[in-house]
Design a protein around this motif. Structure first.
Motif: not given
Length: 236
Positions: A7, A36, A59, A61
């Motif tokens: 991630q 992310t 997704c 962030y």
């Protein structure tokens, strides 16, 4: 851990003929679809790598691309897919980005909490005002080395971004004590403030900060017009 489950990716300041931002991003985009948080600052990444990342990630962030060779194309593709999820975006020194692209970014990335747009020469004062007016959830804003930053920009930042906790205004030559009065009035809970290199900042502005910003933990006044009087007030 399997590569498919990764991630977070950080490859800042990597060097070598085969270890470039784009090469890593293209490989990661083919396998790591759960990314992310990505930091490829100072890796010479280009639109090619960022576009691949934007398309492959489900997704994002957090994206840090400081010093990379990006144009409006990759940023527009990025915000089209990840504008609602992005909370941190750092574009320091991405010289080719245009003002209209960053205005569009601010209008689409309303959940941004951390934004670094220092050393982007095409930014204008009206552009910066539109950006801070749109991004009311900002907690940290980095505007280092921008000639477009003046007291009116700080005025709008202080009044439109009440959650601001960290403000970096280093080497913004147009700033005066008026900006510090605005910060003291509207951002009294600020904890981190950097006005180093702002030579028009004097003891009067520093005193306003010292009197009003009781939660301040870090204040950089190096290479400003302050003297012993202002520093004494801060220490008190």
């Amino acid at each position: 851990m399997r590569l498919e489950d990764v991630q977070e990716l950080c490859i800042t300041c990597c060097s070598g003929p085969k270890l470039t931002g784009d090469s890593i991003l293209l490989h990661a985009s083919a396998v790591c679809h759960k990314l992310t948080s990505v930091d490829v600052s100072w890796t010479a990444a280009t639109d090619t790598g960022i576009i691949a990342l934007a398309h492959s990630s489900s997704c994002l962030y957090r994206l840090l691309v400081n010093g990379c060779h990006l144009t409006d194309e990759s940023i527009n593709i990025l915000i089209k897919k990840h504008g609602k999820s992005l909370k941190e975006l750092e574009l320091f020194g991405c010289h080719e980005l245009n003002a209209h692209c960053l205005i569009h970014m601010a209008q689409e990335c309303l959940n941004l909490q951390i934004l670094n747009i220092g050393r982007i020469p095409k930014l204008t004062t009206p552009c910066l005002i539109q950006i801070v007016t749109s991004l009311k959830n900002l907690r940290a804003l980095y505007l280092s080395g921008l000639n477009a930053v003046c007291d009116s920009v700080v005025h709008h930042t202080a009044r439109q971004c009440p959650k601001m906790d960290r403000l970096i205004l280093s080497s913004c030559s147009q700033l005066t004590d008026v900006s510090l009065f605005e910060i003291g009035t509207c951002l009294s809970t600020i904890r981190y403030l950097d006005v180093s290199g702002c030579k028009k900042v004097t003891d009067r502005g520093v005193q306003a900060i010292a009197l009003c910003c009781r939660k301040l933990q870090y204040l950089d006044l190096s290479s400003t017009g302050t003297g012993k009087k202002g520093l004494f007030k801060v220490n008190c």
